[in-house]
Write an enzyme that holds these catalytic residues in place. Structure first.
Site, PDB file in Angstrom:
ATOM      1  N   HIS A 107       0.762  -1.343  -0.011  1.00 60.83           N
ATOM      2  CA  HIS A 107      -0.146  -0.023   0.017  1.00 60.83           C
ATOM      3  C   HIS A 107       0.714   1.336  -0.013  1.00 60.83           C
ATOM      4  O   HIS A 107       0.200   2.352   0.568  1.00 60.83           O
ATOM      5  CB  HIS A 107      -0.980   0.058   1.050  1.00 60.83           C
ATOM      6  CG  HIS A 107      -0.255   0.095   2.447  1.00 60.83           C
ATOM      7  ND1 HIS A 107      -0.676  -0.766   3.705  1.00 60.83           N
ATOM      8  CD2 HIS A 107       0.861   0.625   3.037  1.00 60.83           C
ATOM      9  CE1 HIS A 107      -0.150  -0.317   4.742  1.00 60.83           C
ATOM     10  NE2 HIS A 107       0.998   0.473   4.096  1.00 60.83           N
ATOM     11  N   HIS A 111      -2.596   4.318   9.786  1.00 63.87           N
ATOM     12  CA  HIS A 111      -1.251   4.779  10.145  1.00 63.87           C
ATOM     13  C   HIS A 111      -1.401   6.091  11.186  1.00 63.87           C
ATOM     14  O   HIS A 111      -1.068   7.026  10.650  1.00 63.87           O
ATOM     15  CB  HIS A 111      -0.425   5.127   9.031  1.00 63.87           C
ATOM     16  CG  HIS A 111      -0.140   3.921   7.861  1.00 63.87           C
ATOM     17  ND1 HIS A 111      -1.003   3.441   7.206  1.00 63.87           N
ATOM     18  CD2 HIS A 111       0.969   3.158   7.715  1.00 63.87           C
ATOM     19  CE1 HIS A 111      -0.680   2.499   6.560  1.00 63.87           C
ATOM     20  NE2 HIS A 111       0.592   2.246   6.781  1.00 63.87           N
ATOM     21  N   HIS A 151       9.983  -3.653   4.469  1.00 68.19           N
ATOM     22  CA  HIS A 151      10.326  -2.336   4.699  1.00 68.19           C
ATOM     23  C   HIS A 151      10.537  -2.004   5.812  1.00 68.19           C
ATOM     24  O   HIS A 151      10.131  -2.437   6.878  1.00 68.19           O
ATOM     25  CB  HIS A 151       9.447  -1.625   3.821  1.00 68.19           C
ATOM     26  CG  HIS A 151       8.020  -1.240   4.300  1.00 68.19           C
ATOM     27  ND1 HIS A 151       7.004  -2.367   4.687  1.00 68.19           N
ATOM     28  CD2 HIS A 151       7.347  -0.424   4.585  1.00 68.19           C
ATOM     29  CE1 HIS A 151       6.002  -1.949   5.017  1.00 68.19           C
ATOM     30  NE2 HIS A 151       5.908  -0.757   5.058  1.00 68.19           N
ATOM     31  N   GLU A 160       3.481  -5.312   8.815  1.00 68.57           N
ATOM     32  CA  GLU A 160       2.252  -5.109   8.178  1.00 68.57           C
ATOM     33  C   GLU A 160       1.680  -6.779   7.523  1.00 68.57           C
ATOM     34  O   GLU A 160       0.686  -6.772   7.343  1.00 68.57           O
ATOM     35  CB  GLU A 160       2.317  -4.200   7.064  1.00 68.57           C
ATOM     36  CG  GLU A 160       2.375  -2.630   7.720  1.00 68.57           C
ATOM     37  CD  GLU A 160       2.559  -1.425   6.644  1.00 68.57           C
ATOM     38  OE1 GLU A 160       2.465  -0.421   6.948  1.00 68.57           O
ATOM     39  OE2 GLU A 160       2.839  -1.868   5.506  1.00 68.57           O
TER      40      GLU A 160
HETATM   41  C1  DHB Z   1       5.961   3.528   2.729  1.00 67.92           C
HETATM   42  C2  DHB Z   1       5.610   2.478   2.997  1.00 67.92           C
HETATM   43  C3  DHB Z   1       4.412   2.199   4.057  1.00 67.92           C
HETATM   44  O1  DHB Z   1       3.881   1.198   4.200  1.00 67.92           O
HETATM   45  C4  DHB Z   1       3.857   3.369   4.643  1.00 67.92           C
HETATM   46  O2  DHB Z   1       2.839   3.008   5.313  1.00 67.92           O
HETATM   47  C5  DHB Z   1       4.293   4.520   4.391  1.00 67.92           C
HETATM   48  C6  DHB Z   1       5.489   4.577   3.578  1.00 67.92           C
HETATM   49  C7  DHB Z   1       7.172   3.701   1.948  1.00 67.92           C
HETATM   50  O3  DHB Z   1       7.720   2.860   1.453  1.00 67.92           O
HETATM   51  O4  DHB Z   1       7.550   5.042   1.647  1.00 67.92           O
HETATM   52 FE    FE Z   2       2.205   1.101   5.865  1.00 68.44          FE
END
Ligand code: DHB
Ligand code: FE
Length: 289
Positions: A12, A59, A193, A240
């Site tokens: 997302h 978030h 991530h 996540e």
């Molecule tokens: C990013 C990824 C995410 O899941 C999020 O909630 C905010 C930023 C990103 O990769 O920039």
């Molecule tokens: Fe996220």
């Protein structure tokens, strides 16, 4: 009765939403990503359900640290697109399905999962970016959406196994709704991530692809993976991914009396997209005999 027809899984990343909204999808950086979702958009157009049950995470948009529900089901008739600091995304508002959502709340709470019932909340990129990736830029989303927010931001967060079992309970709830609705369940967020600290920018392709393999073939085994493995191997925000286990637990092969295995209609993995490895699956349910 309602039936669960497919599960869809996708990252997302908010920058994907910005790229769409600002007309950057053909730029060299973004083109391969959006090309990867073209077959999925075609599948979605050909297989539009009556309702999407969309598992995502907020978030700190609708819920700040003042109030952190572990599992929150959106029972409202509509949900506004959140302003996350740059104004709301220019996407349609989300129409809910209060009747099915209320039934699922009733059924799942009676199955001992204590959901928070939310009649009003803005929905952030966690929900709108998956809709954009699968549906493009329509004037209205193709069907009602039941938002289902999971806390993966503030520990303690639910375990993978709790999520998997909740998916099984959601399946029972959907299948006991007395109307012939076709329902998809989506699991969103991930893949690897980490957005902050010394390991910011961490991507782990081996972890992600093993996760996709296991999600397809051995989801209950995958559900045993402890939080620490996600955080160590997939980064702090890789957690996540536990939300994908909710959608997977709802498929027929995970039911009390196991039904047929889902068919993999689409699998896509792409780096780079901002700071996140983008993963995507469509698992379709063969028609039950
Ligand atoms: C990013 C990824 C995410 O899941 C999020 O909630 C905010 C930023 C990103 O990769 O920039
Ligand atoms: Fe996220």
């Amino acid at each position: 009765m309602a039936t669960l027809t497919a599960s869809v899984y996708t990252s997302h990343v908010p920058a994907i939403g910005a790229a769409l909204d600002l007309g950057k999808t053909t730029e060299p950086y973004w083109q391969p990503l959006f090309a990867g979702y073209q077959p999925s958009k075609a599948w979605m157009a050909a297989n539009t359900p009556d309702v999407i049950f969309l598992v995502y995470n907020d978030h700190a948009t609708a819920f700040s640290l003042d109030l952190v529900p572990t599992f929150a089901i959106g029972t409202g008739a509509q949900f506004a697109v959140a302003d996350e600091g740059w104004g709301p995304r220019p996407v349609p508002k989300v129409m809910g399905h209060p009747e099915l959502a209320s039934h699922i709340a009733q059924s799942v709470i009676q199955q001992d999962f204590d959901l928070t019932v939310v009649n009003q909340m803005p929905v952030d990129h966690g929900l709108t970016v998956p809709l954009s990736l699968m549906c493009g830029q329509p004037a209205a989303w193709p069907c009602p959406v039941i938002p289902f927010a999971v806390n993966v931001v503030q520990y303690p967060i639910p375990s993978g196994m709790r999520c998997f079992r909740l998916g099984q309970a959601i399946r029972r709830a959907i299948e006991s709704f007395d109307a012939p609705l076709k329902v998809q369940i989506w699991g969103t967020g991930g893949m690897s991530h980490q957005l902050q600290g010394p390991r910011a920018g961490l991507i782990n392709k081996d972890f992600d692809n093993a996760f996709l393999d296991q999600l397809i073939a051995a989801p209950e085994e995958l559900a045993k993976k402890p939080h620490i493995d996600y955080v160590r191997d997939a980064g702090s925000e890789g957690i996540e991914l536990v939300m994908w286990l909710i959608a997977r637990g709802a498929m027929a092969d995970c039911a009390d009396v196991p039904g047929p295995q889902p068919v993999v209609r689409r699998r896509f993995y792409h780096v780079p997209a901002s700071n996140t490895a983008v993963g995507h699956l469509i698992l379709e349910q063969p028609a039950l005999a």
